[in-house]
Design a protein around this motif. Structure first.
Motif, PDB file in Angstrom:
ATOM      1  N   MET A 163      21.786  35.730  53.847  1.00 21.95           N
ATOM      2  CA  MET A 163      21.584  35.099  52.543  1.00 21.95           C
ATOM      3  C   MET A 163      21.040  33.685  52.769  1.00 21.95           C
ATOM      4  SD  MET A 163      24.169  34.274  49.345  1.00 21.95           S
ATOM      5  CE  MET A 163      23.988  35.879  48.551  1.00 21.95           C
ATOM      6  N   PRO A 164      19.719  33.488  52.603  1.00 18.80           N
ATOM      7  CA  PRO A 164      19.152  32.140  52.738  1.00 18.80           C
ATOM      8  C   PRO A 164      19.332  31.362  51.440  1.00 18.80           C
ATOM      9  CG  PRO A 164      17.399  33.731  52.397  1.00 18.80           C
ATOM     10  CD  PRO A 164      18.684  34.512  52.421  1.00 18.80           C
ATOM     11  N   LEU A 165      19.875  30.168  51.541  1.00 23.72           N
ATOM     12  CA  LEU A 165      20.077  29.318  50.366  1.00 23.72           C
ATOM     13  C   LEU A 165      19.102  28.151  50.405  1.00 23.72           C
ATOM     14  CD1 LEU A 165      23.990  29.211  50.218  1.00 23.72           C
ATOM     15  CD2 LEU A 165      22.424  30.758  49.030  1.00 23.72           C
ATOM     16  N   ILE A 166      18.425  27.911  49.300  1.00 26.76           N
ATOM     17  CA  ILE A 166      17.440  26.835  49.208  1.00 26.76           C
ATOM     18  C   ILE A 166      17.697  26.039  47.942  1.00 26.76           C
ATOM     19  CG2 ILE A 166      14.985  26.256  49.021  1.00 26.76           C
ATOM     20  CD1 ILE A 166      14.356  28.857  50.478  1.00 26.76           C
ATOM     21  N   GLY A 167      17.707  24.713  48.068  1.00 29.28           N
ATOM     22  CA  GLY A 167      17.870  23.853  46.903  1.00 29.28           C
ATOM     23  C   GLY A 167      19.319  23.492  46.636  1.00 29.28           C
ATOM     24  N   THR A 168      19.522  22.809  45.516  1.00 30.09           N
ATOM     25  CA  THR A 168      20.845  22.311  45.142  1.00 30.09           C
ATOM     26  C   THR A 168      21.741  23.450  44.665  1.00 30.09           C
ATOM     27  OG1 THR A 168      19.847  20.215  44.465  1.00 30.09           O
ATOM     28  CG2 THR A 168      22.073  20.666  43.685  1.00 30.09           C
ATOM     29  N   ILE A 169      22.995  23.375  45.028  1.00 34.43           N
ATOM     30  CA  ILE A 169      23.973  24.383  44.609  1.00 34.43           C
ATOM     31  C   ILE A 169      24.910  23.753  43.590  1.00 34.43           C
ATOM     32  CG2 ILE A 169      25.838  25.918  45.347  1.00 34.43           C
ATOM     33  CD1 ILE A 169      24.536  26.043  48.083  1.00 34.43           C
ATOM     34  N   ASP A 170      24.870  24.245  42.359  1.00 29.63           N
ATOM     35  CA  ASP A 170      25.806  23.784  41.336  1.00 29.63           C
ATOM     36  C   ASP A 170      26.823  24.890  41.061  1.00 29.63           C
ATOM     37  OD1 ASP A 170      24.382  25.658  39.902  1.00 29.63           O
ATOM     38  OD2 ASP A 170      23.301  24.192  38.683  1.00 29.63           O
ATOM     39  N   THR A 171      27.687  24.660  40.094  1.00 30.37           N
ATOM     40  CA  THR A 171      28.758  25.616  39.828  1.00 30.37           C
ATOM     41  C   THR A 171      28.223  26.972  39.381  1.00 30.37           C
ATOM     42  OG1 THR A 171      30.242  23.807  39.207  1.00 30.37           O
ATOM     43  CG2 THR A 171      30.866  26.022  38.505  1.00 30.37           C
ATOM     44  N   ASP A 172      27.220  26.966  38.490  1.00 29.49           N
ATOM     45  CA  ASP A 172      26.659  28.230  37.996  1.00 29.49           C
ATOM     46  C   ASP A 172      25.997  29.012  39.123  1.00 29.49           C
ATOM     47  OD1 ASP A 172      27.490  27.693  35.446  1.00 29.49           O
ATOM     48  OD2 ASP A 172      25.602  26.759  34.829  1.00 29.49           O
ATOM     49  N   ARG A 173      25.247  28.306  39.961  1.00 26.51           N
ATOM     50  CA  ARG A 173      24.580  28.996  41.056  1.00 26.51           C
ATOM     51  C   ARG A 173      25.591  29.480  42.090  1.00 26.51           C
ATOM     52  NH1 ARG A 173      20.137  26.821  45.405  1.00 26.51           N
ATOM     53  NH2 ARG A 173      19.484  28.878  46.103  1.00 26.51           N
ATOM     54  N   ALA A 174      26.654  28.712  42.321  1.00 25.12           N
ATOM     55  CA  ALA A 174      27.695  29.124  43.264  1.00 25.12           C
ATOM     56  C   ALA A 174      28.344  30.431  42.809  1.00 25.12           C
ATOM     57  CB  ALA A 174      28.747  28.029  43.393  1.00 25.12           C
ATOM     58  N   LYS A 175      28.524  30.568  41.486  1.00 26.74           N
ATOM     59  CA  LYS A 175      29.093  31.813  40.955  1.00 26.74           C
ATOM     60  C   LYS A 175      28.153  32.977  41.218  1.00 26.74           C
ATOM     61  CE  LYS A 175      30.731  33.892  36.649  1.00 26.74           C
ATOM     62  NZ  LYS A 175      30.925  33.690  35.178  1.00 26.74           N
ATOM     63  N   LEU A 176      26.850  32.739  41.034  1.00 29.23           N
ATOM     64  CA  LEU A 176      25.854  33.781  41.287  1.00 29.23           C
ATOM     65  C   LEU A 176      25.819  34.157  42.763  1.00 29.23           C
ATOM     66  CD1 LEU A 176      23.545  35.497  40.067  1.00 29.23           C
ATOM     67  CD2 LEU A 176      21.999  33.616  40.634  1.00 29.23           C
ATOM     68  N   ILE A 177      25.909  33.147  43.633  1.00 30.85           N
ATOM     69  CA  ILE A 177      25.935  33.384  45.080  1.00 30.85           C
ATOM     70  C   ILE A 177      27.113  34.280  45.441  1.00 30.85           C
ATOM     71  CG2 ILE A 177      26.342  32.273  47.311  1.00 30.85           C
ATOM     72  CD1 ILE A 177      24.689  29.901  46.261  1.00 30.85           C
ATOM     73  N   MET A 178      28.277  33.952  44.901  1.00 32.68           N
ATOM     74  CA  MET A 178      29.484  34.732  45.191  1.00 32.68           C
ATOM     75  C   MET A 178      29.311  36.184  44.760  1.00 32.68           C
ATOM     76  SD  MET A 178      32.745  34.367  46.265  1.00 32.68           S
ATOM     77  CE  MET A 178      33.364  32.735  45.845  1.00 32.68           C
ATOM     78  N   GLU A 179      28.790  36.396  43.541  1.00 32.54           N
ATOM     79  CA  GLU A 179      28.622  37.760  43.031  1.00 32.54           C
ATOM     80  C   GLU A 179      27.635  38.548  43.888  1.00 32.54           C
ATOM     81  OE1 GLU A 179      27.377  37.184  39.042  1.00 32.54           O
ATOM     82  OE2 GLU A 179      29.367  36.596  38.295  1.00 32.54           O
ATOM     83  N   ASN A 180      26.481  37.937  44.175  1.00 34.42           N
ATOM     84  CA  ASN A 180      25.469  38.631  44.986  1.00 34.42           C
ATOM     85  C   ASN A 180      25.967  38.909  46.395  1.00 34.42           C
ATOM     86  OD1 ASN A 180      23.858  38.392  42.773  1.00 34.42           O
ATOM     87  ND2 ASN A 180      22.352  37.035  43.676  1.00 34.42           N
ATOM     88  N   LEU A 181      26.718  37.966  46.933  1.00 37.17           N
ATOM     89  CA  LEU A 181      27.230  38.108  48.296  1.00 37.17           C
ATOM     90  C   LEU A 181      28.179  39.294  48.410  1.00 37.17           C
ATOM     91  CD1 LEU A 181      26.973  36.604  51.013  1.00 37.17           C
ATOM     92  CD2 LEU A 181      29.014  35.323  50.400  1.00 37.17           C
ATOM     93  N   LEU A 182      29.120  39.378  47.484  1.00 36.97           N
ATOM     94  CA  LEU A 182      30.110  40.460  47.539  1.00 36.97           C
ATOM     95  C   LEU A 182      29.478  41.813  47.222  1.00 36.97           C
ATOM     96  CD1 LEU A 182      33.150  38.707  45.825  1.00 36.97           C
ATOM     97  CD2 LEU A 182      32.778  39.104  48.248  1.00 36.97           C
ATOM     98  N   GLU A 183      28.657  41.852  46.168  1.00 33.43           N
ATOM     99  CA  GLU A 183      28.012  43.118  45.802  1.00 33.43           C
ATOM    100  C   GLU A 183      27.082  43.589  46.912  1.00 33.43           C
ATOM    101  OE1 GLU A 183      26.038  42.585  42.108  1.00 33.43           O
ATOM    102  OE2 GLU A 183      27.885  42.226  40.958  1.00 33.43           O
ATOM    103  N   GLY A 184      26.316  42.646  47.488  1.00 32.23           N
ATOM    104  CA  GLY A 184      25.374  43.017  48.540  1.00 32.23           C
ATOM    105  C   GLY A 184      26.059  43.444  49.819  1.00 32.23           C
ATOM    106  N   ALA A 185      27.139  42.757  50.183  1.00 30.71           N
ATOM    107  CA  ALA A 185      27.855  43.098  51.407  1.00 30.71           C
ATOM    108  C   ALA A 185      28.438  44.506  51.321  1.00 30.71           C
ATOM    109  CB  ALA A 185      28.963  42.084  51.662  1.00 30.71           C
ATOM    110  N   ILE A 186      28.952  44.866  50.151  1.00 32.79           N
ATOM    111  CA  ILE A 186      29.504  46.210  49.959  1.00 32.79           C
ATOM    112  C   ILE A 186      28.380  47.244  49.903  1.00 32.79           C
ATOM    113  CG2 ILE A 186      30.765  47.698  48.367  1.00 32.79           C
ATOM    114  CD1 ILE A 186      32.419  45.227  47.578  1.00 32.79           C
ATOM    115  N   LYS A 187      27.304  46.917  49.180  1.00 27.23           N
ATOM    116  CA  LYS A 187      26.191  47.844  49.025  1.00 27.23           C
ATOM    117  C   LYS A 187      25.547  48.173  50.362  1.00 27.23           C
ATOM    118  CE  LYS A 187      21.612  48.210  46.864  1.00 27.23           C
ATOM    119  NZ  LYS A 187      20.617  47.539  45.976  1.00 27.23           N
TER     120      LYS A 187
END
Length: 289
Positions: A163-187
């Motif tokens: 998972m490459p991260l680029i740019g500033t990480i705010d609370t909304d984006r951190a939530k998206l990162i968490m969701e994509n990370l967990l869903e993708g890792a399981i998938k």
């Protein structure tokens, strides 16, 4: 609008347009359109004034107004171009109508002002609303597109994802990162997930907290999270703010992190012999050396 004034305006539209074109040309540098070529500026002005006159001839029709607003947004023209243009048109029209009267008394003056305002004011509101609505819609679509691209999880090998991260990480984006990370890792049935923060310009307490939460969540579903791309200044910042990353493997680069991921998944990197080296080994074997 007064029927006589309306007919007078339409029959003398060329004169009004010429006066309006001159006035708008003088304010070009004040509404952030100075960098636009003269040819494009003049063509757009003529289209704009056609929209204005179409609105008086076809009252209640908003299609032409909507299309013009969308075009202005797509071209990147400021809203001030529309508002300034309409205000200038109001002034030019009033001046023209007053000059046509044989005698200007308070009653006629009031009638002209009221008639022009009854026409221009709704047009201003309609154009501004259409412009704002189209702009908000475009921003919404862009925001969705950016969110879809802001936290991708990329499978690079069986059991290994990045998972490459680029740019500033705010609370909304951190939530998206968490969701994509967990869903993708399981998938992707990931044994190892590499979070690459090479493109994150600043890692403060909040960003580090979000990253730790993501890594901990990955660990809870049975995968290993490796944090890569830790530059010297980032490492120093993490130490200074007292963030503990001892529970998670870290590497300075994606290459080193990928090598570690291979080790965790029971793989190794083997250097293959070059073409010439392979021929020499065969010849030596034939010679019995």
């Amino acid at each position: 609008m007064d029927a006589n004034l309306k007919e007078l305006m339409i029959s003398n539209s060329d004169s009004i347009v010429d006066s309006w074109m001159d006035e708008v040309g003088r304010i070009k540098s004040g509404n952030y359109t100075a960098s636009i070529s003269d040819e494009l500026y003049e063509n757009t002005n003529r289209e704009f004034v056609n929209v204005i006159f179409t609105s008086i001839q076809n009252q209640g029709s908003s299609k032409v107004v909507e299309e013009f607003s969308e075009k202005m947004i797509n071209l990147g023209w400021p809203l001030s171009y529309i508002t300034d243009g309409l205000q200038v048109f109001r002034r030019v029209t009033i001046e023209f109508l007053l000059k046509q009267a044989d005698q200007v008394d308070s009653s006629h003056f009031s009638n002209v002002l009221t008639s022009v305002d009854e026409w221009i004011e709704p047009l201003i509101r309609q154009l501004v609303n259409e412009y704002s609505g189209s702009w908000e819609n475009i921003l919404s679509l862009q925001r969705v597109a950016l969110q879809e691209l802001s936290a991708p999880l990329i499978p690079v090998m069986e059991g290994i994802t990045v998972m490459p991260l680029i740019g500033t990480i705010d609370t909304d984006r951190a939530k998206l990162i968490m969701e994509n990370l967990l869903e993708g890792a399981i998938k992707h049935n990931s044994e190892v997930v590499l979070i690459d923060i090479t493109g994150v310009p600043v890692v403060d307490t909040m960003v580090a907290h979000h990253i730790i939460q993501a890594a901990e969540a990955v660990r809870l579903i049975g995968s290993t999270c490796i944090l890569v791309g830790i530059r010297p200044e980032i490492a120093q910042t993490i130490i200074n703010i007292g963030i503990d990353l001892s529970k998670f493997p870290t590497r300075s680069s994606l290459k080193k992190g990928f090598t570690r991921a291979l080790e965790i998944t029971g793989r190794t990197v083997v250097d293959l012999p070059s073409k010439n080296q392979g021929i020499d080994e065969i010849m030596n074997a034939l010679k019995g050396e």
